[in-house]
Design a protein around this motif. Structure first.
Motif, PDB file in Angstrom:
ATOM      1  N   ASP A  37      53.771  38.802  34.359  1.00 55.69           N
ATOM      2  CA  ASP A  37      53.466  39.737  35.442  1.00 55.69           C
ATOM      3  C   ASP A  37      52.868  39.010  36.638  1.00 55.69           C
ATOM      4  O   ASP A  37      53.207  39.299  37.791  1.00 55.69           O
ATOM      5  CB  ASP A  37      52.503  40.821  34.951  1.00 55.69           C
ATOM      6  CG  ASP A  37      53.166  41.751  33.942  1.00 55.69           C
ATOM      7  OD1 ASP A  37      54.414  41.771  33.893  1.00 55.69           O
ATOM      8  OD2 ASP A  37      52.432  42.440  33.198  1.00 55.69           O
ATOM      9  N   THR A  38      51.957  38.089  36.369  1.00 54.85           N
ATOM     10  CA  THR A  38      51.340  37.339  37.460  1.00 54.85           C
ATOM     11  C   THR A  38      52.370  36.494  38.199  1.00 54.85           C
ATOM     12  O   THR A  38      52.393  36.450  39.431  1.00 54.85           O
ATOM     13  CB  THR A  38      50.227  36.418  36.906  1.00 54.85           C
ATOM     14  OG1 THR A  38      49.241  37.220  36.240  1.00 54.85           O
ATOM     15  CG2 THR A  38      49.563  35.636  38.030  1.00 54.85           C
ATOM     16  N   LEU A  39      53.230  35.816  37.428  1.00 55.96           N
ATOM     17  CA  LEU A  39      54.268  34.994  38.040  1.00 55.96           C
ATOM     18  C   LEU A  39      55.233  35.840  38.861  1.00 55.96           C
ATOM     19  O   LEU A  39      55.626  35.465  39.968  1.00 55.96           O
ATOM     20  CB  LEU A  39      55.030  34.233  36.954  1.00 55.96           C
ATOM     21  CG  LEU A  39      56.160  33.309  37.442  1.00 55.96           C
ATOM     22  CD1 LEU A  39      55.602  32.236  38.368  1.00 55.96           C
ATOM     23  CD2 LEU A  39      56.876  32.678  36.258  1.00 55.96           C
ATOM     24  N   SER A  40      55.595  37.016  38.335  1.00 63.06           N
ATOM     25  CA  SER A  40      56.510  37.894  39.057  1.00 63.06           C
ATOM     26  C   SER A  40      55.905  38.368  40.370  1.00 63.06           C
ATOM     27  O   SER A  40      56.583  38.422  41.402  1.00 63.06           O
ATOM     28  CB  SER A  40      56.877  39.096  38.179  1.00 63.06           C
ATOM     29  OG  SER A  40      57.688  40.004  38.876  1.00 63.06           O
ATOM     30  N   THR A  41      54.609  38.689  40.340  1.00 62.17           N
ATOM     31  CA  THR A  41      53.930  39.124  41.560  1.00 62.17           C
ATOM     32  C   THR A  41      53.921  38.019  42.606  1.00 62.17           C
ATOM     33  O   THR A  41      54.139  38.265  43.799  1.00 62.17           O
ATOM     34  CB  THR A  41      52.491  39.551  41.233  1.00 62.17           C
ATOM     35  OG1 THR A  41      52.523  40.625  40.280  1.00 62.17           O
ATOM     36  CG2 THR A  41      51.768  40.027  42.488  1.00 62.17           C
ATOM     37  N   GLN A  42      53.670  36.805  42.163  1.00 66.87           N
ATOM     38  CA  GLN A  42      53.649  35.678  43.098  1.00 66.87           C
ATOM     39  C   GLN A  42      55.027  35.425  43.700  1.00 66.87           C
ATOM     40  O   GLN A  42      55.151  35.144  44.900  1.00 66.87           O
ATOM     41  CB  GLN A  42      53.142  34.427  42.382  1.00 66.87           C
ATOM     42  CG  GLN A  42      51.682  34.503  41.958  1.00 66.87           C
ATOM     43  CD  GLN A  42      51.259  33.319  41.115  1.00 66.87           C
ATOM     44  OE1 GLN A  42      52.093  32.525  40.666  1.00 66.87           O
ATOM     45  NE2 GLN A  42      49.965  33.189  40.879  1.00 66.87           N
ATOM     46  N   VAL A  43      56.064  35.533  42.884  1.00 67.89           N
ATOM     47  CA  VAL A  43      57.427  35.326  43.390  1.00 67.89           C
ATOM     48  C   VAL A  43      57.791  36.406  44.402  1.00 67.89           C
ATOM     49  O   VAL A  43      58.389  36.131  45.443  1.00 67.89           O
ATOM     50  CB  VAL A  43      58.431  35.315  42.225  1.00 67.89           C
ATOM     51  CG1 VAL A  43      59.869  35.336  42.742  1.00 67.89           C
ATOM     52  CG2 VAL A  43      58.211  34.096  41.353  1.00 67.89           C
ATOM     53  N   GLN A  44      57.406  37.658  44.113  1.00 66.34           N
ATOM     54  CA  GLN A  44      57.698  38.748  45.042  1.00 66.34           C
ATOM     55  C   GLN A  44      57.003  38.530  46.379  1.00 66.34           C
ATOM     56  O   GLN A  44      57.589  38.741  47.450  1.00 66.34           O
ATOM     57  CB  GLN A  44      57.246  40.082  44.437  1.00 66.34           C
ATOM     58  CG  GLN A  44      58.031  40.518  43.217  1.00 66.34           C
ATOM     59  CD  GLN A  44      59.472  40.851  43.548  1.00 66.34           C
ATOM     60  OE1 GLN A  44      59.757  41.513  44.531  1.00 66.34           O
ATOM     61  NE2 GLN A  44      60.389  40.359  42.735  1.00 66.34           N
ATOM     62  N   ALA A  45      55.750  38.097  46.336  1.00 62.11           N
ATOM     63  CA  ALA A  45      55.014  37.843  47.573  1.00 62.11           C
ATOM     64  C   ALA A  45      55.652  36.705  48.360  1.00 62.11           C
ATOM     65  O   ALA A  45      55.726  36.761  49.600  1.00 62.11           O
ATOM     66  CB  ALA A  45      53.552  37.525  47.251  1.00 62.11           C
ATOM     67  N   MET A  46      56.133  35.672  47.656  1.00 63.87           N
ATOM     68  CA  MET A  46      56.774  34.548  48.331  1.00 63.87           C
ATOM     69  C   MET A  46      58.071  34.985  49.003  1.00 63.87           C
ATOM     70  O   MET A  46      58.362  34.601  50.140  1.00 63.87           O
ATOM     71  CB  MET A  46      57.046  33.440  47.310  1.00 63.87           C
ATOM     72  CG  MET A  46      57.614  32.165  47.923  1.00 63.87           C
ATOM     73  SD  MET A  46      57.939  30.919  46.647  1.00 63.87           S
ATOM     74  CE  MET A  46      56.296  30.761  45.929  1.00 63.87           C
ATOM     75  N   ARG A  47      58.863  35.796  48.308  1.00 61.30           N
ATOM     76  CA  ARG A  47      60.112  36.278  48.891  1.00 61.30           C
ATOM     77  C   ARG A  47      59.849  37.137  50.127  1.00 61.30           C
ATOM     78  O   ARG A  47      60.555  37.048  51.130  1.00 61.30           O
ATOM     79  CB  ARG A  47      60.886  37.084  47.857  1.00 61.30           C
ATOM     80  CG  ARG A  47      61.559  36.230  46.792  1.00 61.30           C
ATOM     81  CD  ARG A  47      62.171  37.086  45.712  1.00 61.30           C
ATOM     82  NE  ARG A  47      62.892  36.275  44.733  1.00 61.30           N
ATOM     83  CZ  ARG A  47      63.285  36.723  43.549  1.00 61.30           C
ATOM     84  NH1 ARG A  47      63.031  37.963  43.202  1.00 61.30           N
ATOM     85  NH2 ARG A  47      63.933  35.932  42.713  1.00 61.30           N
ATOM     86  N   GLN A  48      58.836  37.981  50.037  1.00 60.77           N
ATOM     87  CA  GLN A  48      58.514  38.839  51.173  1.00 60.77           C
ATOM     88  C   GLN A  48      58.082  38.010  52.377  1.00 60.77           C
ATOM     89  O   GLN A  48      58.505  38.269  53.510  1.00 60.77           O
ATOM     90  CB  GLN A  48      57.416  39.824  50.778  1.00 60.77           C
ATOM     91  CG  GLN A  48      56.985  40.743  51.906  1.00 60.77           C
ATOM     92  CD  GLN A  48      56.025  41.810  51.414  1.00 60.77           C
ATOM     93  OE1 GLN A  48      56.223  42.399  50.361  1.00 60.77           O
ATOM     94  NE2 GLN A  48      54.983  42.076  52.174  1.00 60.77           N
ATOM     95  N   MET A  49      57.237  37.001  52.131  1.00 57.49           N
ATOM     96  CA  MET A  49      56.776  36.153  53.221  1.00 57.49           C
ATOM     97  C   MET A  49      57.935  35.382  53.855  1.00 57.49           C
ATOM     98  O   MET A  49      58.040  35.265  55.078  1.00 57.49           O
ATOM     99  CB  MET A  49      55.722  35.166  52.701  1.00 57.49           C
ATOM    100  CG  MET A  49      55.020  34.399  53.817  1.00 57.49           C
ATOM    101  SD  MET A  49      53.907  33.103  53.191  1.00 57.49           S
ATOM    102  CE  MET A  49      53.325  33.792  51.658  1.00 57.49           C
ATOM    103  N   MET A  50      58.852  34.888  52.997  1.00 54.74           N
ATOM    104  CA  MET A  50      60.003  34.153  53.511  1.00 54.74           C
ATOM    105  C   MET A  50      60.916  35.068  54.319  1.00 54.74           C
ATOM    106  O   MET A  50      61.439  34.684  55.373  1.00 54.74           O
ATOM    107  CB  MET A  50      60.779  33.536  52.349  1.00 54.74           C
ATOM    108  CG  MET A  50      61.926  32.634  52.775  1.00 54.74           C
ATOM    109  SD  MET A  50      62.732  31.864  51.348  1.00 54.74           S
ATOM    110  CE  MET A  50      61.360  30.947  50.658  1.00 54.74           C
ATOM    111  N   MET A  51      61.083  36.302  53.856  1.00 52.75           N
ATOM    112  CA  MET A  51      61.936  37.248  54.568  1.00 52.75           C
ATOM    113  C   MET A  51      61.379  37.557  55.949  1.00 52.75           C
ATOM    114  O   MET A  51      62.099  37.514  56.956  1.00 52.75           O
ATOM    115  CB  MET A  51      62.050  38.537  53.758  1.00 52.75           C
ATOM    116  CG  MET A  51      62.760  39.647  54.509  1.00 52.75           C
ATOM    117  SD  MET A  51      62.421  41.254  53.808  1.00 52.75           S
ATOM    118  CE  MET A  51      62.944  42.293  55.173  1.00 52.75           C
ATOM    119  N   LEU A  52      60.082  37.848  56.045  1.00 51.79           N
ATOM    120  CA  LEU A  52      59.470  38.171  57.325  1.00 51.79           C
ATOM    121  C   LEU A  52      59.547  36.993  58.284  1.00 51.79           C
ATOM    122  O   LEU A  52      59.714  37.168  59.497  1.00 51.79           O
ATOM    123  CB  LEU A  52      58.009  38.586  57.110  1.00 51.79           C
ATOM    124  CG  LEU A  52      57.800  39.893  56.326  1.00 51.79           C
ATOM    125  CD1 LEU A  52      56.321  40.128  56.067  1.00 51.79           C
ATOM    126  CD2 LEU A  52      58.401  41.073  57.063  1.00 51.79           C
TER     127      LEU A  52
END
Length: 283
Positions: A146-161
């Motif tokens: 769960d922690t790893l998934s949250t970090q990956v989601q945040a990274m994808r969002q930051m890269m997208m923006l």
């Protein structure tokens, strides 16, 4: 444009694209259109891209969450076996001494009952302890995932923006595609996508952004933003695509901006026809 004029500009070609795609462009205009596209590499690329997007507008699919690979399951059970093997075993000497003591006290009437009660309590305590030990590796593993998934989601969002601000249209298209990999889209992502839909200079980027927003239309902010976008679009392709989305969502709030767009003198004839059809379907 004069139909006899064989020289047209890129801007004229862009406005004629809907009629050209639908086969309704008059023959003289089509000859001039084809001649210009044949001599203009930029327009060739634009026409090819829009033909693909035009075919894809109605073909949307829900994003499937990728399943963990077989190596994840293998590694988990290996970690679980190693953890269980390293745990200290429950000593049996104490239970043996307790059993011998109870056997020597069988003459008493109350001792068997007491022993039975103590045994039940002990078994319950040990069972709970064992179950907790068994579940601990699985719980820790799930927390790590769960922690790893949250970090990956945040990274994808930051890269997208970040990529949405890139001057390259290709990079902005890649940024929009990241929304399919983001499980929880927050307000920052929605605002960035709506701004791209309304202001991006590239029609391809706006169309792909509209497709991504349509998949997120369960969010009321997205639906409201799509309705407001109708009055902000100047591309016939985006206007037609928005009308299709309004029908799919059965968004009756779009009737007013569509009627206003219908009354504007510079609205493309193909767009007017599409708007009239959409208004009938939503009314």
């Amino acid at each position: 444009m004069n139909n006899s004029d064989n020289h047209i500009t890129c801007q004229t070609t862009q406005h004629q694209l809907p009629d050209w795609l639908s086969g309704e462009l008059p023959a003289p205009d089509r000859v001039a259109f084809d001649a210009h596209v044949a001599a203009c590499p930029d327009c060739q690329q634009e026409v090819a891209a829009l033909q693909q997007l035009w075919q894809r507008l109605g073909d949307r699919s829900a994003n499937a969450v990728p399943e963990p690979g077989p190596q994840v399951r293998t590694q988990f059970y290996a970690m679980l076996d190693q953890f269980v093997a390293e745990q200290p075993t429950v000593p049996t000497g104490t239970w043996a001494r307790l059993t011998n003591w109870l056997q020597h006290q069988t003459a008493a009437v109350w001792l068997p009952r007491l022993a039975y009660s103590l045994l039940l309590v002990s078994v319950g305590v040990l069972a709970g302890y064992w179950l907790q030990r068994q579940q601990s590796p699985d719980l820790a593993y799930r927390q790590q995932i769960d922690t790893l998934s949250t970090q990956v989601q945040a990274m994808r969002q930051m890269m997208m923006l970040s990529l949405l601000e890139n001057p390259s249209a290709t990079e902005r298209l890649r940024a929009v595609s990241y929304t399919k990999d983001i499980n929880e889209v927050d307000g920052h992502v929605i605002d960035a996508l709506l701004m791209t839909l309304n202001n991006d200079p590239n029609v391809n980027v706006r169309l792909v952004t509209l497709e991504a927003l349509a998949d997120l239309a369960r969010d009321p902010r997205v639906r409201e933003g799509l309705v407001q976008s109708l009055s902000r679009q100047d591309s016939p392709l985006v206007q037609v695509a928005l009308a299709d989305v309004m029908v799919k969502l059965q968004e009756k709030r779009s009737l007013k901006p569509m009627r206003q767009l219908l009354q504007q003198p510079n609205t493309n004839d193909l767009v007017k026809s599409k708007l009239e059809q959409t208004i009938k379907e939503l009314s």
